[in-house]
Design an enzyme around this catalytic site. Structure first.
Site, PDB file in Angstrom:
ATOM      1  N   HIS A   1       3.987   4.679  10.469  1.00  0.00           N
ATOM      2  CA  HIS A   1       3.417   3.728  11.421  1.00  0.00           C
ATOM      3  C   HIS A   1       4.471   2.776  11.967  1.00  0.00           C
ATOM      4  CE1 HIS A   1       3.107   1.925   7.379  1.00  0.00           C
ATOM      5  NE2 HIS A   1       3.273   0.762   7.977  1.00  0.00           N
TER       6      HIS A   1
ATOM      7  N   HIS B   1       4.951  -1.017  13.602  1.00  0.00           N
ATOM      8  CA  HIS B   1       4.349  -2.348  13.759  1.00  0.00           C
ATOM      9  C   HIS B   1       4.746  -2.923  15.111  1.00  0.00           C
ATOM     10  CE1 HIS B   1       3.388  -3.256   9.395  1.00  0.00           C
ATOM     11  NE2 HIS B   1       4.272  -2.285   9.216  1.00  0.00           N
TER      12      HIS B   1
HETATM   13  P1  5GP Z   1       3.796  -1.319   5.654  1.00  0.00           P
HETATM   14  O1  5GP Z   1       4.200  -2.444   4.757  1.00  0.00           O
HETATM   15  O2  5GP Z   1       3.448  -0.066   4.899  1.00  0.00           O
HETATM   16  O3  5GP Z   1       4.780  -1.080   6.765  1.00  0.00           O
HETATM   17  O4  5GP Z   1       2.512  -1.861   6.406  1.00  0.00           O
HETATM   18  C1  5GP Z   1       1.220  -1.484   6.139  1.00  0.00           C
HETATM   19  C2  5GP Z   1       0.328  -2.393   6.958  1.00  0.00           C
HETATM   20  O5  5GP Z   1      -0.992  -1.867   6.926  1.00  0.00           O
HETATM   21  C3  5GP Z   1       0.238  -3.819   6.421  1.00  0.00           C
HETATM   22  O6  5GP Z   1       0.715  -4.732   7.408  1.00  0.00           O
HETATM   23  C4  5GP Z   1      -1.253  -4.013   6.094  1.00  0.00           C
HETATM   24  O7  5GP Z   1      -1.716  -5.299   6.431  1.00  0.00           O
HETATM   25  C5  5GP Z   1      -1.906  -2.929   6.927  1.00  0.00           C
HETATM   26  N1  5GP Z   1      -3.139  -2.399   6.336  1.00  0.00           N
HETATM   27  C6  5GP Z   1      -3.307  -2.004   5.050  1.00  0.00           C
HETATM   28  N2  5GP Z   1      -4.565  -1.550   4.864  1.00  0.00           N
HETATM   29  C7  5GP Z   1      -5.189  -1.656   6.064  1.00  0.00           C
HETATM   30  C8  5GP Z   1      -6.514  -1.360   6.499  1.00  0.00           C
HETATM   31  O8  5GP Z   1      -7.371  -0.885   5.742  1.00  0.00           O
HETATM   32  N3  5GP Z   1      -6.807  -1.591   7.798  1.00  0.00           N
HETATM   33  C9  5GP Z   1      -5.886  -2.107   8.675  1.00  0.00           C
HETATM   34  N4  5GP Z   1      -6.271  -2.310   9.929  1.00  0.00           N
HETATM   35  N5  5GP Z   1      -4.631  -2.407   8.293  1.00  0.00           N
HETATM   36  C10 5GP Z   1      -4.294  -2.186   7.004  1.00  0.00           C
END
Ligand code: 5GP
Ligand code: ZN
Length: 135
Positions: free
Chosen positions: A98, A100
């Site tokens: 993903h 951001h």
């Molecule tokens: P990472 O740290 O893996 O790059 O980011 C994962 C992101 O996914 C985090 O910013 C977190 O807030 C978001 N996230 C985790 N679970 C969910 C969810 O169930 N729904 C949504 N919309 N975002 C999520």
């Protein structure tokens, strides 16, 4: 993939605030935003991170990220960070590729780089050599 939260969102099994969708890509609001409008762009198919995401899918993710970055100007925002966390050391928590998109506000205090350093004599050259060998 079973037990992947973003696969469940892509399938519609878990709700999200949808921002964009086409056959291959989905974008939705991050549930815990750094700033209001923080959006995630994902491939609907499960790939773990940038290393495993096919090039054409990565390219489509970035095109969608650009489209949303432009549309996000409708919100209070003074700039935007586009970031991707790959592997735990880089802060990846959800192991479904993903991007951001983080709207930024002047003086919002969110620091991407907590500290910066410099190169020793010759270290930059050696580092560039190591990276370019892997291209
Ligand atoms: P990472 O740290 O893996 O790059 O980011 C994962 C992101 O996914 C985090 O910013 C977190 O807030 C978001 N996230 C985790 N679970 C969910 C969810 O169930 N729904 C949504 N919309 N975002 C999520
Ligand atoms: Zn997944």
């Amino acid at each position: 993939m079973e037990d992947c939260i973003f696969c469940k969102i892509a399938k519609g099994d878990i709700p999200c605030e949808k921002i964009y969708e086409d056959e291959e890509i989905l974008a939705f609001l991050d549930i815990a935003p750094v700033n209001i409008g923080h959006t995630l762009v994902i491939p609907k198919k499960h790939f773990k991170n940038i290393y495993e995401t096919p090039d054409d899918t990565s390219a489509k993710m970035m095109l969608v990220a650009k489209k949303i970055s432009t549309a996000i100007k409708a919100l209070p925002s003074d700039g935007v960070n586009i970031t991707m966390n790959n592997d735990p050391a880089a802060g990846q928590v959800v192991f479904h590729s993903h991007i951001h998109i983080i709207p930024r506000l002047e003086n919002d205090g969110f620091g991407i780089w907590s500290s910066k350093r410099s190169y020793e004599e010759g270290e930059g050259e050696e580092t560039a050599r190591k990276i370019t060998q892997g291209l």
